[in-house]
Enzyme design. Structure first.
Site, PDB file in Angstrom:
ATOM      1  N   CYS A   1      -5.527  13.084  12.251  1.00 60.45           N
ATOM      2  CA  CYS A   1      -6.245  11.854  11.947  1.00 60.45           C
ATOM      3  C   CYS A   1      -6.240  10.956  13.164  1.00 60.45           C
ATOM      4  O   CYS A   1      -5.826  11.365  14.245  1.00 60.45           O
ATOM      5  CB  CYS A   1      -5.654  11.151  10.741  1.00 60.45           C
ATOM      6  SG  CYS A   1      -4.112  10.341  11.095  1.00 60.45           S
TER       7      CYS A   1
ATOM      8  N   ARG B   1      -1.075  15.111  11.946  1.00 61.10           N
ATOM      9  CA  ARG B   1      -0.131  14.726  10.887  1.00 61.10           C
ATOM     10  C   ARG B   1       0.395  16.025  10.280  1.00 61.10           C
ATOM     11  O   ARG B   1      -0.032  16.431   9.199  1.00 61.10           O
ATOM     12  CB  ARG B   1      -0.815  13.869   9.813  1.00 61.10           C
ATOM     13  CG  ARG B   1      -1.431  12.573  10.282  1.00 61.10           C
ATOM     14  CD  ARG B   1      -0.441  11.467  10.570  1.00 61.10           C
ATOM     15  NE  ARG B   1       0.066  10.756   9.431  1.00 61.10           N
ATOM     16  CZ  ARG B   1      -0.297   9.525   9.068  1.00 61.10           C
ATOM     17  NH1 ARG B   1      -1.233   8.880   9.710  1.00 61.10           N
ATOM     18  NH2 ARG B   1       0.277   8.928   8.047  1.00 61.10           N
TER      19      ARG B   1
ATOM     20  N   ARG C   1      -8.704  -0.179   4.734  1.00 57.56           N
ATOM     21  CA  ARG C   1      -7.781   0.779   4.099  1.00 57.56           C
ATOM     22  C   ARG C   1      -6.440   0.117   3.775  1.00 57.56           C
ATOM     23  O   ARG C   1      -5.742   0.561   2.868  1.00 57.56           O
ATOM     24  CB  ARG C   1      -7.535   1.976   5.030  1.00 57.56           C
ATOM     25  CG  ARG C   1      -8.679   2.975   5.077  1.00 57.56           C
ATOM     26  CD  ARG C   1      -8.267   4.224   5.839  1.00 57.56           C
ATOM     27  NE  ARG C   1      -6.889   4.550   5.533  1.00 57.56           N
ATOM     28  CZ  ARG C   1      -5.934   4.778   6.436  1.00 57.56           C
ATOM     29  NH1 ARG C   1      -6.212   4.746   7.718  1.00 57.56           N
ATOM     30  NH2 ARG C   1      -4.698   5.047   6.061  1.00 57.56           N
TER      31      ARG C   1
ATOM     32  N   LYS D   1       0.834  -1.206   0.000  1.00 63.63           N
ATOM     33  CA  LYS D   1       0.000   0.000   0.000  1.00 63.63           C
ATOM     34  C   LYS D   1       0.868   1.256   0.000  1.00 63.63           C
ATOM     35  O   LYS D   1       0.659   2.168  -0.787  1.00 63.63           O
ATOM     36  CB  LYS D   1      -0.895   0.003   1.242  1.00 63.63           C
ATOM     37  CG  LYS D   1      -1.569   1.325   1.509  1.00 63.63           C
ATOM     38  CD  LYS D   1      -2.494   1.275   2.700  1.00 63.63           C
ATOM     39  CE  LYS D   1      -1.882   1.709   4.009  1.00 63.63           C
ATOM     40  NZ  LYS D   1      -1.620   3.142   4.145  1.00 63.63           N
ATOM     41  N   ASN D   2       1.848   1.298   0.890  1.00 61.99           N
ATOM     42  CA  ASN D   2       2.629   2.526   1.028  1.00 61.99           C
ATOM     43  C   ASN D   2       3.606   2.756  -0.118  1.00 61.99           C
ATOM     44  O   ASN D   2       4.231   3.801  -0.205  1.00 61.99           O
ATOM     45  CB  ASN D   2       3.381   2.541   2.370  1.00 61.99           C
ATOM     46  CG  ASN D   2       2.425   2.744   3.536  1.00 61.99           C
ATOM     47  OD1 ASN D   2       1.238   3.019   3.336  1.00 61.99           O
ATOM     48  ND2 ASN D   2       2.930   2.595   4.751  1.00 61.99           N
TER      49      ASN D   2
ATOM     50  N   ASP E   1       4.027   0.847  12.147  1.00 60.91           N
ATOM     51  CA  ASP E   1       2.816   0.192  11.655  1.00 60.91           C
ATOM     52  C   ASP E   1       2.632  -1.216  12.227  1.00 60.91           C
ATOM     53  O   ASP E   1       1.548  -1.788  12.131  1.00 60.91           O
ATOM     54  CB  ASP E   1       2.823   0.132  10.117  1.00 60.91           C
ATOM     55  CG  ASP E   1       2.555   1.504   9.512  1.00 60.91           C
ATOM     56  OD1 ASP E   1       2.181   2.418  10.251  1.00 60.91           O
ATOM     57  OD2 ASP E   1       2.724   1.651   8.288  1.00 60.91           O
TER      58      ASP E   1
HETATM   59  C1  UD1 Z   1       4.183   6.934   6.329  1.00 62.56           C
HETATM   60  C2  UD1 Z   1       3.310   5.704   6.130  1.00 62.56           C
HETATM   61  C3  UD1 Z   1       2.731   5.245   7.462  1.00 62.56           C
HETATM   62  C4  UD1 Z   1       3.842   5.004   8.462  1.00 62.56           C
HETATM   63  C5  UD1 Z   1       4.748   6.246   8.560  1.00 62.56           C
HETATM   64  C6  UD1 Z   1       5.957   6.033   9.440  1.00 62.56           C
HETATM   65  C7  UD1 Z   1       2.445   6.030   3.898  1.00 62.56           C
HETATM   66  C8  UD1 Z   1       1.261   6.271   3.031  1.00 62.56           C
HETATM   67  N1  UD1 Z   1       2.228   6.059   5.207  1.00 62.56           N
HETATM   68  O1  UD1 Z   1       3.355   7.981   6.838  1.00 62.56           O
HETATM   69  O2  UD1 Z   1       2.020   4.021   7.238  1.00 62.56           O
HETATM   70  O3  UD1 Z   1       3.274   4.772   9.734  1.00 62.56           O
HETATM   71  O4  UD1 Z   1       5.223   6.610   7.246  1.00 62.56           O
HETATM   72  O5  UD1 Z   1       6.698   4.956   8.991  1.00 62.56           O
HETATM   73  O6  UD1 Z   1       3.528   5.753   3.411  1.00 62.56           O
HETATM   74  N2  UD1 Z   1       6.124  14.714  10.777  1.00 62.56           N
HETATM   75  C9  UD1 Z   1       6.250  16.046  11.090  1.00 62.56           C
HETATM   76  N3  UD1 Z   1       6.230  16.953  10.076  1.00 62.56           N
HETATM   77  C10 UD1 Z   1       6.109  16.606   8.769  1.00 62.56           C
HETATM   78  C11 UD1 Z   1       6.000  15.235   8.444  1.00 62.56           C
HETATM   79  C12 UD1 Z   1       6.010  14.303   9.477  1.00 62.56           C
HETATM   80  O7  UD1 Z   1       6.338  16.424  12.257  1.00 62.56           O
HETATM   81  O8  UD1 Z   1       6.107  17.494   7.892  1.00 62.56           O
HETATM   82  C13 UD1 Z   1       6.125  13.699  11.855  1.00 62.56           C
HETATM   83  C14 UD1 Z   1       4.793  12.949  11.938  1.00 62.56           C
HETATM   84  O9  UD1 Z   1       3.841  13.661  12.700  1.00 62.56           O
HETATM   85  C15 UD1 Z   1       5.193  11.657  12.590  1.00 62.56           C
HETATM   86  C16 UD1 Z   1       6.600  11.415  12.030  1.00 62.56           C
HETATM   87  O10 UD1 Z   1       7.060  12.689  11.552  1.00 62.56           O
HETATM   88  O11 UD1 Z   1       5.269  11.845  13.983  1.00 62.56           O
HETATM   89  C17 UD1 Z   1       6.655  10.377  10.912  1.00 62.56           C
HETATM   90  O12 UD1 Z   1       5.839  10.782   9.856  1.00 62.56           O
HETATM   91  P1  UD1 Z   1       6.112  10.385   8.333  1.00 62.56           P
HETATM   92  O13 UD1 Z   1       7.358   9.579   8.232  1.00 62.56           O
HETATM   93  O14 UD1 Z   1       6.003  11.615   7.519  1.00 62.56           O
HETATM   94  O15 UD1 Z   1       4.890   9.439   8.061  1.00 62.56           O
HETATM   95  P2  UD1 Z   1       3.883   9.474   6.832  1.00 62.56           P
HETATM   96  O16 UD1 Z   1       4.635   9.735   5.580  1.00 62.56           O
HETATM   97  O17 UD1 Z   1       2.726  10.345   7.170  1.00 62.56           O
END
Ligand code: UD1
Length: 417
Positions: free
Chosen positions: A116, A121, A397, A22-23, A305
């Site tokens: 969410c 996020r 999902r 999925k990711n 995850d």
């Molecule tokens: C992706 C995965 C999700 C997985 C996560 C961490 C997808 C579609 N989803 O989510 O399944 O759980 O990686 O492995 O690929 N953060 C900030 N600022 C930002 C971006 C992130 O503070 O601009 C923080 C987030 O709140 C979180 C952490 O960084 O605490 C990790 O987030 P991130 O690696 O960005 O996860 P996703 O890409 O949302």
């Protein structure tokens, strides 16, 4: 509203095939608009988040066809650069469309993804990096307005290796003027798959899988055909199901290298694991043992995850285990539900202490998020009596027909509409 009903106690035995990730497929679908041509993508799982991405692509003007596990996207006629709020709301990770839309259209308007189920996020890292590429960004009334007459390469340092931010920067920089370097990037296998996809359409990207990625901007991209990597989280979830029930389960079509952190934790629990080229077999015949500490970390650390599904396994271990959730701040919503089933868990901030109990008992529980929902299914498989899980749309999902796959392994599980 569907519910999943499980009569717990069956030992799982057999083989289960793992879907495409999925990711990995979500950022790849976002990337399809870049080539203004034909994208043939094999091994796509049938999931709600995938349908949500296809809806966004159709809204933008793409022609989309699905033939079994293959999705074909023709992006030669992009007509819009705005993603309406209701489509953004369907799926939080739709923010990865930002990078590809701005790259292709030089303008983008998306609604802010907001918080969410697993906590806020934020996308501050995405926006800061995109601004460093010369993109003008205004945030107003819940929308993000992006404008870029040109996109200029730059050196970017991420404060944290965010998966989504890494993907957004790659997508935005593919056709930039000059060479972009991003440091402290996420090293997840899904980032490597995105790199492979884009390179197959003519991009010049290297370094994915390490902490520095280099993107040489190119002028044009061409048609592409690609097979998505296997879903390491889906595969790990079925191994956790086998671990909690006992028995022997083989997962096929996986890349064992991607599951090493989870396999180490399952071995610590007393499971025997046999790895072959594309398969992993887990067998548990002795009692479940506790683990010292599991700390969720960016790849190749233990994946956040899998935190919830692994916690379910540990509820039945002979002793006390500790889980520290360092990635998301609100990812313990399954704890209360597991406790309704008889688990003994104490949460203090980002740390959960799990004292193993003799048995879990079936209960009516609610899936609050995707992986928390999977954790409840796993607990239900081992619980005495009947477990009824509400909120199944969260599970859908990320898991294709979870009840069918588990039934094939011998579980007594059904979906009731
Ligand atoms: C992706 C995965 C999700 C997985 C996560 C961490 C997808 C579609 N989803 O989510 O399944 O759980 O990686 O492995 O690929 N953060 C900030 N600022 C930002 C971006 C992130 O503070 O601009 C923080 C987030 O709140 C979180 C952490 O960084 O605490 C990790 O987030 P991130 O690696 O960005 O996860 P996703 O890409 O949302």
């Amino acid at each position: 509203m569907s519910r999943i009903v499980i009569a717990g106690g069956n030992i799982l035995e057999g083989e289960v095939n793992v879907n495409g990730a999925k990711n990995a497929v979500l950022p790849i679908l976002a990337a399809t608009i870049l080539n203004g041509g034909i994208n043939v993508i094999h091994n796509c799982p049938e999931l709600k988040d995938v349908s949500a991405s296809l809806q966004i692509l159709e809204f933008l003007g793409c022609e989309v066809k699905r033939q079994g596990k293959t999705i074909i996207v023709d992006s030669s006629n992009i007509k819009d650069y705005r993603v309406p709020e209701q489509l953004m709301r369907e799926m939080r990770s739709s923010v990865i469309f930002l990078g590809s839309i701005i790259s292709k259209c030089r303008k983008a308007v998306l609604s802010y993804p907001g918080g969410c189920e697993i906590g806020p996020r934020p996308i501050d890292l995405h926006l800061k990096a995109l601004r460093q590429l010369g993109i003008k960004i205004n945030e107003a009334h819940g929308y993000i307005y992006c404008d870029a007459a040109r996109i200029d390469a730059n050196d970017i340092n991420l404060n944290f290796p965010s998966v989504g931010a890494t993907e957004n920067i790659i997508l935005a920089a593919v056709m930039a003027n000059g060479t972009t370097i991003i440091r402290n990037v996420a090293k997840e296998p899904e980032i490597v798959d995105l790199q492979d996809y884009l390179n197959a359409m003519g991009a010049k990207i290297s370094g994915a899988g390490t902490s520095v990625i280099k993107i040489e901007g190119v002028e044009k991209l061409h048609d592409v055909e690609h097979t998505v990597i296997p879903d390491r989280i889906e595969g790990s979830t079925y191994l956790a199901a086998a671990a909690i029930t006992g028995g022997t389960v083989k997962i096929t079509n996986v890349n064992p290298e991607h599951l090493q952190a989870v396999l180490a934790a399952l071995r610590e629990c007393g499971c025997k694991i046999y790895v072959e080229k594309n398969t992993i077999t887990l067998s548990r015949t002795s009692t479940l043992q506790p683990v010292d500490v599991i700390r969720t970390l960016p790849y190749p650390g233990f994946p956040t995850d899998m935190q919830a599904p692994m916690m379910s396994v540990l509820t039945l271990a002979r002793g006390t285990s500790i889980i520290s959730e360092t990635i998301f701040e609100n990812r313990f919503k399954h704890v209360e539900e597991l406790m309704r089933m008889g688990a003994d868990i104490m949460v203090d901030g980002r740390v959960a202490v799990i004292r193993g109990v003799e048995k879990l008992t079936g209960a009516n529980v609610n899936a609050m998020d995707l992986r928390g929902g999977a954790a409840l299914v796993i607990a239900g498989l081992a619980a005495e009596g009947s477990t009824v899980i509400e909120g199944v749309h969260h599970i859908d999902r990320g898991y294709e027909k979870i009840e069918d796959k588990l039934r094939l392994l011998g579980a007594d599980i059904k979906r009731v509409d």
